[in-house]
Design a protein around this motif. Structure first.
Motif, PDB file in Angstrom:
ATOM      1  N   GLN A 175       0.844  -1.195   0.000  1.00  0.00           N
ATOM      2  CA  GLN A 175       0.000   0.000   0.000  1.00  0.00           C
ATOM      3  C   GLN A 175       0.882   1.249   0.000  1.00  0.00           C
ATOM      4  OE1 GLN A 175      -3.729  -0.847   1.718  1.00  0.00           O
ATOM      5  NE2 GLN A 175      -3.932   1.145   2.684  1.00  0.00           N
ATOM      6  N   GLY A 226      -5.151   3.267  -1.177  1.00  0.00           N
ATOM      7  CA  GLY A 226      -3.901   3.991  -1.001  1.00  0.00           C
ATOM      8  C   GLY A 226      -2.910   3.807  -2.124  1.00  0.00           C
ATOM      9  N   ASN A 266       0.613   4.464   0.161  1.00  0.00           N
ATOM     10  CA  ASN A 266       0.461   5.597   1.075  1.00  0.00           C
ATOM     11  C   ASN A 266       0.819   5.267   2.513  1.00  0.00           C
ATOM     12  OD1 ASN A 266      -1.770   4.071   1.806  1.00  0.00           O
ATOM     13  ND2 ASN A 266      -3.184   5.808   1.855  1.00  0.00           N
ATOM     14  N   LYS A 267       1.065   3.976   2.800  1.00  0.00           N
ATOM     15  CA  LYS A 267       1.560   3.518   4.103  1.00  0.00           C
ATOM     16  C   LYS A 267       0.670   3.950   5.268  1.00  0.00           C
ATOM     17  CE  LYS A 267       4.991   1.465   2.157  1.00  0.00           C
ATOM     18  NZ  LYS A 267       4.911  -0.005   1.975  1.00  0.00           N
ATOM     19  N   ARG A 268      -0.616   3.900   5.061  1.00  0.00           N
ATOM     20  CA  ARG A 268      -1.553   4.132   6.143  1.00  0.00           C
ATOM     21  C   ARG A 268      -2.784   3.268   5.919  1.00  0.00           C
ATOM     22  NH1 ARG A 268      -6.037   7.364   4.730  1.00  0.00           N
ATOM     23  NH2 ARG A 268      -6.560   7.504   6.935  1.00  0.00           N
TER      24      ARG A 268
END
Length: 274
Positions: A234, A269, A236-238
């Motif tokens: 992913q 993301g 966006n790493k959230r």
């Protein structure tokens, strides 16, 4: 962890006012987030899923108190077509109509394909794919009689890409996209839309438990497990929040989305942008 998005105050614009929504697998996680968003938007909701009776009662009471909406519960087992039909009829008998159907119920299994039992495969496909067919089959006649409706299938980023060790889940979610397209085409002139939301990793109680297990067994720092293990795919790493999924589902259920149908819509993301 990211702070959940604020909920709209009761009494603000209710874009689903007067509508009735059925959300499967909605006693926790994404399903409950969607049900809450619909209730805040003015819809009456039918909740479905497993759980302890006292916890489910608390969920229903809390939802009604928080949103001012009416909510009822169905304990239908999503592997059993007869119980699914009873659940849909509960919505119709209680509220007189069914405007929004969200197929969210699902289970996940991890393992090499040659080690997945026939029973596990059948269970994953039954809950993640076949149950959506059974709810849609029963709900469509009512939507047609009342002149329209919205069907939202909760798929996955794994409905759009593959991932090792997820054969049953990935196959079922790919099937959801095909089902979504067929339903959209069959209902295109009837003021009924059918779309699929494809979430990536979402912060839910199950995700929290999985994170704790990974930290314990791997001996790595929490943030490293989040970034390099759970969110490895992913960009966006959230984690997405259930409130984000709920807000998007509310839009798809609204009049503003009348021309969106047959779509597979990622909230991932950037996962499937690779």
């Amino acid at each position: 962890m990211h702070i959940p998005l604020p909920q709209p105050a009761v009494g603000t614009a209710k874009i689903l006012d007067g509508r009735v929504a059925l959300v499967t697998g909605s006693t926790s996680g994404i399903g409950l987030g969607i049900a809450r968003a619909f209730a805040f938007a003015g819809a009456s909701v039918v909740i479905n899923g497993f759980g302890k009776p006292e916890e489910i009662n608390d969920t229903i009471e809390g939802l009604q108190k928080e949103t001012g909406a009416t909510a009822v519960y169905s304990a239908a087992d999503m592997t059993k077509p007869d119980e699914i039909a009873v659940m849909v009829n509960l919505a119709l008998e209680t509220f007189g109509r069914l405007d929004i159907l969200v197929n969210n119920a699902g289970i996940f299994h991890v393992g090499p394909i040659d080690q997945v039992s026939a029973e596990k495969w059948d269970a994953v496909v039954a809950i993640n794919l076949s149950s959506a067919f059974h709810t849609i089959r029963v709900a469509l006649p009512a939507m047609r009689r009342q002149g329209g409706g919205r069907i939202i299938n909760i798929a996955s980023a794994l409905a759009l890409v593959g991932s090792p060790l997820t054969s049953a889940y990935t196959a079922a979610k790919h099937g959801i996209i095909g089902l979504t397209k067929v339903v959209a085409l069959e209902t295109a002139e009837q003021n009924i839309t059918c779309n699929a939301i494809c979430p990536g990793n979402v912060w839910t109680p199950l995700a929290e438990a999985h994170l704790a297990e990974q930290v314990k067994t791997g001996g790595l720092p929490r943030e490293q497990v989040i970034r390099n293990v759970l969110l490895a795919e992913q960009p966006n790493k959230r984690f997405a929040m259930v409130e984000e999924i709920g807000a998007f589902a509310t839009f798809l259920a609204s009049d503003a989305a009348a021309s969106i149908t047959g779509a597979a819509l990622p909230i991932d993301g950037g996962w499937t942008a690779h």
